[in-house]
Design a protein around this motif. Sequence first.
Motif, PDB file in Angstrom:
ATOM      1  N   ASP A  33       0.850  -1.195   0.000  1.00 16.58           N
ATOM      2  CA  ASP A  33       0.000   0.000   0.000  1.00 16.58           C
ATOM      3  C   ASP A  33       0.884   1.244   0.000  1.00 16.58           C
ATOM      4  O   ASP A  33       1.754   1.411   0.858  1.00 16.58           O
ATOM      5  CB  ASP A  33      -0.935   0.007   1.219  1.00 16.58           C
ATOM      6  CG  ASP A  33      -0.173   0.056   2.528  1.00 16.58           C
ATOM      7  OD1 ASP A  33       0.586  -0.904   2.803  1.00 16.58           O
ATOM      8  OD2 ASP A  33      -0.292   1.068   3.259  1.00 16.58           O
ATOM      9  N   VAL A  34       0.657   2.102  -1.007  1.00 19.62           N
ATOM     10  CA  VAL A  34       1.499   3.287  -1.186  1.00 19.62           C
ATOM     11  C   VAL A  34       0.781   4.528  -0.655  1.00 19.62           C
ATOM     12  O   VAL A  34      -0.428   4.685  -0.851  1.00 19.62           O
ATOM     13  CB  VAL A  34       1.853   3.467  -2.683  1.00 19.62           C
ATOM     14  CG1 VAL A  34       2.426   4.847  -2.964  1.00 19.62           C
ATOM     15  CG2 VAL A  34       2.834   2.372  -3.120  1.00 19.62           C
ATOM     16  N   ALA A  35       1.525   5.389   0.030  1.00 19.06           N
ATOM     17  CA  ALA A  35       0.977   6.673   0.486  1.00 19.06           C
ATOM     18  C   ALA A  35       1.844   7.808  -0.030  1.00 19.06           C
ATOM     19  O   ALA A  35       3.070   7.695  -0.070  1.00 19.06           O
ATOM     20  CB  ALA A  35       0.927   6.722   2.015  1.00 19.06           C
ATOM     21  N   LEU A  36       1.171   8.888  -0.440  1.00 24.26           N
ATOM     22  CA  LEU A  36       1.878  10.111  -0.824  1.00 24.26           C
ATOM     23  C   LEU A  36       1.697  11.122   0.298  1.00 24.26           C
ATOM     24  O   LEU A  36       0.615  11.215   0.885  1.00 24.26           O
ATOM     25  CB  LEU A  36       1.290  10.694  -2.114  1.00 24.26           C
ATOM     26  CG  LEU A  36       1.497   9.899  -3.402  1.00 24.26           C
ATOM     27  CD1 LEU A  36       0.702  10.535  -4.538  1.00 24.26           C
ATOM     28  CD2 LEU A  36       2.974   9.809  -3.766  1.00 24.26           C
ATOM     29  N   PHE A  37       2.743  11.890   0.586  1.00 28.88           N
ATOM     30  CA  PHE A  37       2.685  12.944   1.617  1.00 28.88           C
ATOM     31  C   PHE A  37       2.992  14.282   0.957  1.00 28.88           C
ATOM     32  O   PHE A  37       4.129  14.541   0.592  1.00 28.88           O
ATOM     33  CB  PHE A  37       3.736  12.701   2.699  1.00 28.88           C
ATOM     34  CG  PHE A  37       3.591  11.408   3.447  1.00 28.88           C
ATOM     35  CD1 PHE A  37       4.077  10.215   2.913  1.00 28.88           C
ATOM     36  CD2 PHE A  37       2.976  11.378   4.692  1.00 28.88           C
ATOM     37  CE1 PHE A  37       3.949   9.021   3.608  1.00 28.88           C
ATOM     38  CE2 PHE A  37       2.845  10.184   5.400  1.00 28.88           C
ATOM     39  CZ  PHE A  37       3.329   9.003   4.850  1.00 28.88           C
ATOM     40  N   PHE A  38       1.940  15.103   0.818  1.00 31.73           N
ATOM     41  CA  PHE A  38       2.142  16.448   0.263  1.00 31.73           C
ATOM     42  C   PHE A  38       2.315  17.441   1.394  1.00 31.73           C
ATOM     43  O   PHE A  38       1.769  17.244   2.477  1.00 31.73           O
ATOM     44  CB  PHE A  38       0.919  16.894  -0.542  1.00 31.73           C
ATOM     45  CG  PHE A  38       0.745  16.148  -1.818  1.00 31.73           C
ATOM     46  CD1 PHE A  38       1.382  16.574  -2.964  1.00 31.73           C
ATOM     47  CD2 PHE A  38      -0.046  15.018  -1.871  1.00 31.73           C
ATOM     48  CE1 PHE A  38       1.226  15.890  -4.150  1.00 31.73           C
ATOM     49  CE2 PHE A  38      -0.207  14.329  -3.051  1.00 31.73           C
ATOM     50  CZ  PHE A  38       0.426  14.762  -4.193  1.00 31.73           C
ATOM     51  N   GLY A  39       2.977  18.534   1.103  1.00 29.50           N
ATOM     52  CA  GLY A  39       3.058  19.583   2.107  1.00 29.50           C
ATOM     53  C   GLY A  39       4.156  20.554   1.766  1.00 29.50           C
ATOM     54  O   GLY A  39       5.124  20.207   1.088  1.00 29.50           O
ATOM     55  N   LEU A  40       4.005  21.773   2.244  1.00 27.45           N
ATOM     56  CA  LEU A  40       5.046  22.770   2.021  1.00 27.45           C
ATOM     57  C   LEU A  40       6.242  22.461   2.907  1.00 27.45           C
ATOM     58  O   LEU A  40       6.205  21.551   3.728  1.00 27.45           O
ATOM     59  CB  LEU A  40       4.486  24.167   2.309  1.00 27.45           C
ATOM     60  CG  LEU A  40       3.448  24.627   1.293  1.00 27.45           C
ATOM     61  CD1 LEU A  40       2.869  25.969   1.688  1.00 27.45           C
ATOM     62  CD2 LEU A  40       4.083  24.708  -0.090  1.00 27.45           C
TER      63      LEU A  40
END
Length: 700
Positions: A392-399
Motif C-alpha cells: 500500500d502506497v501513500a503520498l505525503f504532500f506539504g510545504l
Amino acid sequence: MENENGNRHEIGNGKVDGRMTGNGLMKIQTNGKGNKKNGNGICHDDSSLPVRAQTIDELHSLQKKRSAPTTPSKGFQLNSTFATMSEEDRQRQQLQSISVKGQQQLNEEVSTREIDGLTTSSTQQQDPLFSISASLASSARETGPKVVRGDPSRAPKHVPHHPVIPTISVSDSSLKFTHVFYNLSPAELYEQAIKHEKGSFITSTGALATLSGAKTGRAPRDKRVVRDATTDSELWWGKGSPNIEMDEHTFMVNRERAVDYLNSLDKVFVNDQFLNWDPENRIKVRIVSARAYHSLFMHNMCIRPTPEELENFGTPDFTIYNAGQFPCNRYTHYMTSSTSIDLNLARREMVILGTQYAGEMKKGLFSVMHYLMPKRQILSLHSGCNMGKNGDVALFFGLSGTGKTTLSTDHNRYLIGDDEHCWSDNGVSNIEGGCYAKTIDLSREKEPDIWNAIKFGTVLENVVFDEHNRDVDFTDKSVTENTRAAYPIEYIPNAKIPCVGPQPKNVILLACDAFGVLPPVSRLNLAQTMYHFISGYTALVAGTVDGVKEPTATFSACFGAAFIMMHPTKYAAMLADKMHKYGATGWLVNTGWSGGRYGVGSRIKLQYTRKIIDAIHSGSLLNANYKKTEVFGLEIPSEIEGVPSDILDPINAWPDKDAYKETLVKLGGLFRSNFEVFTDYQIGEDNKLTEEIAAAGPIF
Ligand SMILES: Nc1ncnc2c1ncn2[C@@H]1O[C@H](COP(=O)(O)OP(=O)(O)OP(=O)(O)O)[C@@H](O)[C@H]1O
Ligand SMILES: O=C([O-])CC(=O)C(=O)O
Ligand SMILES: [Ca+2]
Ligand SMILES: [Mn+2]
C-alpha cells in the motif's frame, strides 16, 4: 544594504544604500517588494531567510562553538580564541603543524584519476571530456576551454589530448586549461572540500559539514524563466506564477558570465547523473559546479549511474551551470539583485549566479520535471512517498517543514522518496536518489533513521558543531534555522530500491497550522482534496527572535507553487483524474499546533502524528466514526489508537472557545480570499468537479 529579501546589492566601489548612492544609482527594487506579507496576511512560499552574520568571518565563526571549558585545548595555544581567529590564520597554523614531509605525502595521496591514453581508446563522442568541453563553450566560441581530467595541483604529465592550436584571434582565456573532476567519489570530494573550501569539516559521525554562504535558503524571487514563442503559451505567467520572465538574449548574457567564471577557475566539478527511477522516463542531467560541496550534494540527491551507465552516458538532456560564488551583473536586464537562477527550457540549461545554496539545483531540476513530465501525461508532485509491507502506497504532500521527510521516513515501511515524485499509469517513481532532511532539533529518539543517516558521505549544511570533538549541536540555530542533511536514499535502512511503487492508496495533505484550528486529521472527499491541494496551505511562524510572533498563513498552489511551471489547475486536474481512477483516499493532517495558536498551544507531538498516519496506512481510520467540523466542513474521527481523543476535535483542546472560533473564522477568511483567483478556472472535463471544488472550501 539588505533589502527585504535579505539580498545584498554590491556595486563597483560602493554599496547601494538608500534611494540614491554616491555614484547616482537608484536603489534596486526586487520584484514583489515588501515580500513577506501583503495586506491580507498571506505570504507566498519563500524559504529564503537572512543569514545571521554581517561578515564572512562572522559567518564562519558561527559554525563552530567553543568546547566546554573542561575540554583540553590541543594544538596551538593562542591569545585569540579559536572562534575569533580568522579561518586563514587558523589554517596557516594547522599547516605549520604538519611536517613538510607529511604535507608532501598528503599531496601525493590526493586521488585523482588522470587520464592516460584517453585519446587512443575513445572516440570524441564517447569521450566525456569532449562533451564537457562543448558544454562549457562560450556562446561566441565554437569550442570550450581545453579541459583536462585531474587535479590542477599535479601538473599534467602528458601533452593534452586536445592540442593547442595557437591563433592570434583567441583570447588568453581560451588558451587556458580547466581541469575537470568528473563524477568523483564521496571520499575524493571530501578531500577536495576540506583542502580548498573554507567551512568544510568532518563531523564526529563522519558527515561533511559545509556552509552555503550568505544564502541559507532558496531565493524564489530571483528565479527567471526564458519566455519564448513556445513557453509563452505553455507556461503559467503573471500574478501568482513563480515564472518571472527573461528573454533569450539576457539568458545568454548570464550563461556567458557563468561559463566564463567557471572557465576562469583551475578546476570544475562535473556530475553526470539521472533523474526519475521510472526507466522509461529517466532524464540525464549534467551539473557543472565550482565546489566539491555542490558536487557531493548532487551526487547524493540525483540518481547515481553505474560505471556502465556512465560509460554510455552520451549527451545530457539538461545541464546546470552553477557559478553560485559569482554574482550576476546587476546592470543586466531583468536583474533585481546579485542573485539569478535562470531556466531556459529550449536550450535545456540552467544558470546559477550569486547563491551557493545547493537546494537551488535540486529544486531547479524539479521545476524542469514539472514541465517535462506533464507533457507525457505524468504528474510531478512535491511529495514524500512510502509503501507498506502489503504494497500500500501513500503520498505525503506539504510545504517546506510540514513533515514530508519526517513522516515518509517510517521504520515500519519502505521509503520510496522524501520530496519529489512522479505519478504515471505505471504507479509512482521517485525523481531523486537521495533525501534532504531538515535537521533543526533533530533527535535520535524521535527520528532514528534520519539520525543514523548522518554519517560518512552525508552533506550537513549550516549546522554548528563543537570545535574540538566535532559533535553537531542540532538545536543550534546560529547560522540558520534551515539546517539540512543531504544523504543517498540507501542510507535509510528500509529504502525501496529501485524507488518505484504501485498506484497510491492514500493521499495525505500535510499542513503545519500554527493557528491551531485545523484538526490533527480529517478524511477528505475528492472535491475537498482538490480544494486543499490547490490552496496548498501551511502556517509557519515568521522569525524566532523577540518572543511571540504572529503565525503567517502561506498558500502555495499544489503544495509547491515555487516549482510548478504550468497553471496549478493543470496539475490539479491530473491529480483528480488519477485519484479517481485508482480510488485513492485523501486526508488532511495538521502537524502544527493544538490547544491554541502558536505561543498559547503547543505543536502536536510527533508520536501522535505517527499514530494517526499508522491508522491511515492500516485502513482502520477509514472505518472510524466521523463527525463534521464547523466552517471547514471536515470529517473528523472520534478516536484513534494511541492518540488522546480530546485533541481530535480542536475545539476541545482550546481552553478559550471564543478565541478558537474567532481564529477559525479568520483562517477561513484567508483560505477564501486566496482561492478567489482559482474560481474562474475549469478543472477536468466538465464544470461539475469545478463547482464541487469551489463548494468544498470553508462556509461561514
Ligand atoms: N507532529 C509533527 N509531525 C511532523 N513533523 C514534526 C512534528 N512535530 C515536529 N516536527 C518537526 O517538523 C519538521 C518537519 O520537517 P520535514 O523535513 O519533514 O519537512 P518537509 O516537509 O520534508 O520539508 P521540505 O520540503 O522543506 O524538505 C521536522 O524537523 C520534524 O522533526
Ligand atoms: O528546496 C529547498 O530548499 C528545501 C525543500 O525541500 C523545500 O523548500 O521544499
Ligand atoms: Ca524534506
Ligand atoms: Mn521540498
